[in-house]
Each structure stands twice: as C-alpha cells, then as structure tokens.
Design an enzyme around this catalytic site. Structure first.
Site, mmCIF file in Angstrom:
data_model
loop_
_atom_site.group_PDB
_atom_site.id
_atom_site.type_symbol
_atom_site.label_atom_id
_atom_site.label_comp_id
_atom_site.label_asym_id
_atom_site.label_seq_id
_atom_site.Cartn_x
_atom_site.Cartn_y
_atom_site.Cartn_z
ATOM 1 N N TYR A 108 0.839 -1.197 0.000
ATOM 2 C CA TYR A 108 0.000 0.000 0.000
ATOM 3 C C TYR A 108 0.880 1.256 0.000
ATOM 4 O O TYR A 108 0.644 2.195 -0.769
ATOM 5 C CB TYR A 108 -0.927 -0.007 1.217
ATOM 6 N N GLU A 129 0.569 -18.338 -10.563
ATOM 7 C CA GLU A 129 1.299 -17.904 -9.371
ATOM 8 C C GLU A 129 1.820 -19.122 -8.617
ATOM 9 O O GLU A 129 1.072 -20.058 -8.315
ATOM 10 C CB GLU A 129 0.364 -17.115 -8.461
ATOM 11 N N TYR A 184 -4.317 -17.776 -16.428
ATOM 12 C CA TYR A 184 -4.485 -17.040 -17.687
ATOM 13 C C TYR A 184 -3.733 -17.743 -18.809
ATOM 14 O O TYR A 184 -2.561 -18.079 -18.660
ATOM 15 C CB TYR A 184 -3.967 -15.599 -17.567
ATOM 16 N N LYS A 211 -11.128 -9.201 -14.244
ATOM 17 C CA LYS A 211 -10.752 -9.233 -15.660
ATOM 18 C C LYS A 211 -11.993 -9.202 -16.541
ATOM 19 O O LYS A 211 -13.018 -9.816 -16.195
ATOM 20 C CB LYS A 211 -9.979 -10.522 -15.990
ATOM 21 N N LEU A 253 -0.383 -5.692 -12.963
ATOM 22 C CA LEU A 253 -1.718 -5.102 -12.953
ATOM 23 C C LEU A 253 -1.719 -3.788 -12.186
ATOM 24 O O LEU A 253 -0.954 -3.607 -11.236
ATOM 25 C CB LEU A 253 -2.715 -6.059 -12.294
ATOM 26 N N LYS A 261 -6.563 -4.657 -3.887
ATOM 27 C CA LYS A 261 -5.721 -5.200 -2.820
ATOM 28 C C LYS A 261 -6.348 -4.929 -1.457
ATOM 29 O O LYS A 261 -6.758 -3.810 -1.163
ATOM 30 C CB LYS A 261 -4.312 -4.615 -2.891
ATOM 31 N N ARG A 296 8.524 -13.457 -14.132
ATOM 32 C CA ARG A 296 8.084 -12.204 -14.764
ATOM 33 C C ARG A 296 9.263 -11.302 -15.107
ATOM 34 O O ARG A 296 9.275 -10.626 -16.125
ATOM 35 C CB ARG A 296 7.120 -11.455 -13.834
#
Length: 678
Positions: free
Chosen positions: A35, A172, A225, A287, A84, A311, A136
């Site tokens: 955050y 993930e 995905y 999505k 994202l 989040k 990634r």
C-alpha cells in the site's frame, strides 16, 4: 523556488521507488508495505503529469520492477508479462468499470479471481510438453527456472486431451500455509532468520541453485491465464475450464460477475473469508472475460486496460503494550520484542510483535503501557505500525533501548552502518554460546540426529557442552539418566535421557565425523560464511590449515569472495581460542580437509563449462558434478572465459549464438564423454 522543491520531491520519490524495487524484485526483501509503495508511485505519476518538464525516461513510473537474477539464463517473453494496476477502494473499481464501459459499451462480463500472494510464472507448452518456465522479470524478459519448476508436482510436465500445439499459461507459484510454517520451524532450528511472509519464501525458493532443494520447499501453483494464437475459445473462463481438463491446477474460487454490485460482493466475501484458505491471498483480480474485448481495450506501457487488482488493506488492531523484551541471537544481535495484550488479528491471536531495532522504537516514540497499532496483513510476523498517543497514560515513561546485554551485562555496541545493536561478548554470553552449538548440530552443518534445542539447553545447563568441540567428549555415563527439571514444577522433568535416547545421540555424534569439510566449515559459524561460501572456500583451499593461513589477497582472489567475507575469515582464525577449538575438532576426527586433487590434478583443471539443454545419458546436474569432480568450473552464462558449451537438445538459442560469436567450442554430450574418458 517552488519548482525547485517539486523537482527535488520528484527526484526523491524516484530514488526511494528504485530502492524499494531493488529490495522487492532483486533481493526479495520488501522494506515497505504494498500500500505504501503504491501511494508513493501514485504521487510520483501525478507530479510527473503536472510537471512534464521534469520527465525522465528512466523514471520508475515508466517501467516494471525487475526480479532478474544473474544466476539463471534470461529468456525474452513472447508476450510481455505486465503487472496489474492496483486499487484499494470500491470507488476506483467503479472508475475502472466506467472506463471499460465507455471504451467498449454494452453489458460486460467480468471474471473475479483471488489474487495469490506468491511469485508470477509463465509456462510454455509445445505439443503438450512443458518446455520453459520463466519468471516475470522486468516484464520483457525473465529468468528460466524450468528445472526448479519441474519439481512442483501440481504443474503437469505432459498434458492430456485436445490441447493446442503451442501456448503459454500463466499463474502464481506459492507456498501453502502449512508448508510455510514447517519451513520457518526448520529455519529456526538451524539458526536462520524466519521468512517474513510466504511470498518471500516462494520467490526465494524458486531461485534456489539446486532443484533438489526446491523440491523440499513444498511449492504449489495455480494457473489463471492462457495466451497464444490457437486458444480453444475467445472466452477467458472457458479457456481455464478447458485447461483444467488437460491437467492444470485451475482455481476453484472464481466468479463470473455482470455488475459492480456482484464484484463488490465477491470482494467483501473474500476479505472476510480469506483466513479460512490454506494459502495466502492479498486481494482480488477483476478481468474482462471476453478475449476479443481484452484485445480491443489493449494495454498501457505497464499494465492491461482490461484488468485491475483490488488489494486488501493490511489488517490492523489496537492493543496495549505490556512490556518490551530483548532477545540475543547467535551473532550477538539484540532484537527488541513487544509483549502485547492478546488481540485477534488476521485469524490468529497476537501476543508479541517485533520492534526490529532501536531506531524503530525511537521513530514510534514508544512509551510504557501505550495503546499500539499492530499490523499483520500478508506478514506472518506481526509488527507495530503506530501509537495512539491520545490514549497514553499520564506520566508514562518513554521506552529507551537497553545499553547492556540482558543476558551477560556486557555493554552493547552498534557497528558503523548497522541498524542493530550487538553484544560483543561471544565468549561467555549464554544465548550466543548455545546458538553456536545449535547451529553446529543443525541439518545443513553437522546434522546430528537427536541434538535439538532442548538437548543443547540441558547439556549447557549441566556444564557438559560450552563450545562445539565438547560434543565429542560426551560419554554414555555422562548422558544416561540426565534430565532437566521444569522451572514451574520441580516435580516435573521437561527432558530426560533414557538408554535409547542416549545411544541415539552418541550414534549421531559418531556419524557426524563423516560429514564433509564444507558442512563442518559452515557449522563453525564464521560471520558471513554461509553454506555456499563454505563450499567455495573449501574447494579452493582444501584444508582448514590452508584456509586459516590464507591472506586477504588470496581470499579475495577467489570467485564470489569479497572483502567483507575475507576479513571475517581472517578475524576468525586470528583468534587463538578458535584455533585451539579447531585443533580439538581435528583430534576428534572431523573432516577438516577436502579432495585437493579435484582442482589441482583433475583433467578439467583450468577449464570452464556452460551446460545447456537436455541430455540422454546424464541430467544437467550430473554433468555439472562430473565437471567439478574433475577440477573444472561451471558457469551460468557464456562469456569469453568459457572453454566449452556442452549443448544438448533444446539448448537456448541465445547461448548458441553467443558461443559462436565468441568462438567458444560447442560440444555434444558424446563429445563430453570422450573428453571425460580420454
């Protein structure tokens, strides 16, 4: 002047964000919450938009943070692997919906999914077989971690059914809560700092050098995905269900939503129920379900316009500070710990929270009996984030960090550049002495069965073991019948040696004399000498005597040994008591020398190899072991220093091209065997 202040603020934000990117993506050691990071990034983006004259092409607002490690071959993503956009409130979800509606119109079908708290992975399948697993990285290219990913049993190596010839599926990798608890319990036993959260543990596990070590970490993976040119359908959720039939672990907890109300209901449900899951989540991903509409909406420079991440706020509770304890670690490091009035937080009862160091206590302006805010969120170890000063009792005394060791009374020191204080009395301070013994007998060191923390406490309390060489003087008569009495109940024994447990311990001690030199060196607990560094040093110096007499120059000439490690080694062996203890370990029969012929007499001495691809007679790890056994050196990437590229099937094209460009000799598996045997 005003513009100068704005420019300075922009520059300061960039520097902070770059540092946090490094901590998170490179070191896997985040120093602030997600955050706080996102708020900092939002501020920077806003200032850059308002003041384009200060724009910088290297600004962190224009790139995705990197987690690339030099230890793995890098592969360019066929399809960029972007992050994202994050939001923390329903208003921003509504804004996202409005933007999507304005761009494509009509009724929009969304898929709401759980946001797993792990590390992202892209899996490429060709003709039903896993060919590459890539992190990634920076979004454009990532690390090839295929060998490590293949140890994750939930990831299929061969598909079944009517799958496309070529596609990528992303997901993930994470560590389930039960496995995470086991890992931290083991790290605690071995004297290593526990992982702060499961995300760090998953990321660190995936980058371990040996796939066999990865296999022991209990990693799991959800895939969410699919991307490619021949997908089964143009509907994202349909593709997921199709992928499930091919053998993929597809999440059960997702929902098709047709309105903001349904999206918000899904978010509210999982914000409440997330602690019932056997793994960590930190939010919800929304999505657009239709892939054609996804393509129509497109991408910004760093994220898709058709998806957003909500989040969860880190959970926080307010409770009373009861006292502050100070723990002494094996290295003498002093860690302050707050004792709290028990409070429910993130599904567990929190009684203690780390205060880290003196600076944190000062920044919080902590006073006795303060009402403090405790945060857990994705963090397993709770932390105090603030104080309710309005609730502070009158005349409450300020908490000051201690000046003397709570165990031995020695004045504490704070080395230059360090955040922590240390007790320098490593000769008689009980927690330091016991910590060194616990480290010596741990699994990665001497691996002595039946020699747990309770046994260390008992033997130390009875004066039988004060330092590690004392272990090899223990006898059956000393141990059998030895017991420890509970401090709470004098009639109760907390631990007792019986005939069988006595013999088990003595057998474990005897077996430890066969443990190889690198493990023994690691077990000595020399500062900055971990298991990998110990292996490097023993391979170079071969005996404890050669290492003990090595100069600073000789040490720093060794690959991966810097001045800090070198100086620590010299300081350790300059101590006469340490040398005397090593003499006693020699006399006890421990392995304090290695195989000198590996480097000096091996047929591959002076040669360096890069091993790439798959092989028929050996695995890659077996080939690398053969190279090291015969004095050669393994490199992770091709360079001008490479003697041979051992190329198997599916060798990376980038490595082949670089080897050809540099004139490095490329050999096959059979060529390597010829080198080995002739």
């Amino acid at each position: 002047m005003m513009n100068e202040n704005i420019q300075q603020e922009i520059q300061s934000l960039r520097e902070q964000l770059n540092q946090h990117n490094h901590q998170y993506y490179v070191l896997n050691q985040p120093s602030i919450s997600d955050y706080a990071y996102d708020q900092m990034m939002h501020t920077l983006i806003k200032l850059e938009k308002e003041h384009p004259e200060y724009m910088d092409t290297n600004s962190p607002s224009l790139r995705v943070g990197s987690d690339i490690s030099n230890d793995f071959q890098q592969i360019t993503h066929k399809y960029p692997m972007l992050s994202l956009g994050n939001t923390y409130n329903e208003g921003e979800i509504a804004d996202f919906h409005q933007r999507v509606s304005k761009a494509i119109g009509g009724n929009i079908e969304y898929v709401c999914e759980l946001k797993y708290d792990g590390t992202a992975i892209g899996l490429t399948y060709e003709n039903g077989q896993l060919t590459h697993a890539v992190t990634r990285g920076d979004g454009e290219k990532g690390d090839d971690v295929t060998a490590n990913v293949k140890t994750i049993k939930s990831i299929p190596l061969q598909l079944k059914g009517d799958y496309p010839a070529h596609f990528e599926i992303r997901g993930e990798i994470f560590i389930p809560n039960a496995e995470f608890q086991k890992i931290n319990e083991l790290r605690d036993i071995e004297g290593e700092a526990p992982f702060a959260n499961a995300r760090n543990a998953a990321a660190g596990s995936l980058k371990m050098k040996k796939s066999s070590d990865v296999a022991r970490r209990g990693l799991d993976c959800y895939l969410y995905y699919m991307i490619g040119e021949q997908l089964p359908t143009t509907i994202h959720s349909h593709n997921l269900e199709k992928a499930r039939t091919w053998g993929f672990k597809i999440p059960e907890h997702y929902k098709i939503c047709h309105s903001l109300e349904e999206i918000n209901e899904f978010i509210a449900h999982w914000n409440k129920e997330r602690h019932q899951l056997p793994f960590e989540i930190d939010g919800i991903v929304i999505k657009v379900n239709d892939i054609n509409l996804q393509n129509e909406l497109g991408y910004t420079a760093k994220s898709p316009r058709w998806a957003i991440s909500y989040k969860f706020q880190a959970e926080e509770a307010c409770t009373q500070l009861l006292s502050v304890d100070y723990q002494v670690g094996r290295s003498g490091k002093i860690t302050p710990v707050a004792n709290l009035e028990p409070v429910q937080l993130a599904g567990t009862t929190v009684k203690r929270a780390s205060l880290h160091n003196a600076d944190i206590i000062q920044q919080l302006d902590l006073h006795e009996s303060d009402m403090v805010y405790v945060e857990k969120g994705g963090e397993i170890i709770p932390k105090i984030t603030g104080v309710d000063e309005s609730a502070r009792p009158p005349l409450s005394s300020k908490i000051h960090f201690i000046t003397k060791c709570p165990e031995c009374g020695t004045m504490l020191i704070r080395p230059e550049g360090e955040a922590a204080h240390f007790c320098p009395n490593d000769k008689t301070c009980p927690p330091q002495l016991k910590g060194k013994i616990e480290h010596f007998v741990s699994r990665k060191a001497l691996n002595i069965d039946s020699f747990g923390e309770q046994v260390v406490d008992l033997l130390f309390e009875k004066g039988l073991v004060r330092e590690v060489s004392d272990i090899y003087q223990l006898s059956y008569d000393q141990l059998n019948g030895l017991s420890r009495i509970s401090s709470d109940d004098p009639q109760k024994k907390t631990f007792s040696f019986q005939e069988k447990s006595t013999q088990n311990l003595l057998n474990g001690i005897a077996k430890s004399k066969e443990v190889p030199f690198p493990n023994v060196l690691f077990g000595l607990g020399i500062k900055h000498v971990g298991a990998t560094v110990a292996k490097t040093l023993t391979k170079k110096f071969h005996t404890i005597d050669r290492l003990a007499n090595a100069t600073l120059e000789e040490l720093t000439e060794v690959d991966d040994i810097g001045p800090k490690v070198a100086q620590s080694v010299i300081t350790y062996f300059a101590n006469s008591e340490n040398r005397a203890m090593i003499t006693r370990l020699k006399d006890a029969g421990l392995q304090l020398q290695g195989e000198a012929q590996n480097e000096n007499l091996g047929k591959f001495t002076g040669l360096s190899f890069v091993v790439s691809g798959t092989f028929t007679q050996f695995s890659r790890d077996e080939l690398k072991n053969k190279i090291e056994q015969h004095g050669g050196k393994n490199l992770s990437g091709v360079s001008a220093k490479t003697s041979y590229l051992v190329a198997g099937e599916k060798t990376g094209p980038a490595k082949l091209a670089k080897a050809q460009k540099l004139g490095v000799k490329i050999i096959s598996e059979s060529d390597f065997i010829d080198l080995l045997e002739n």
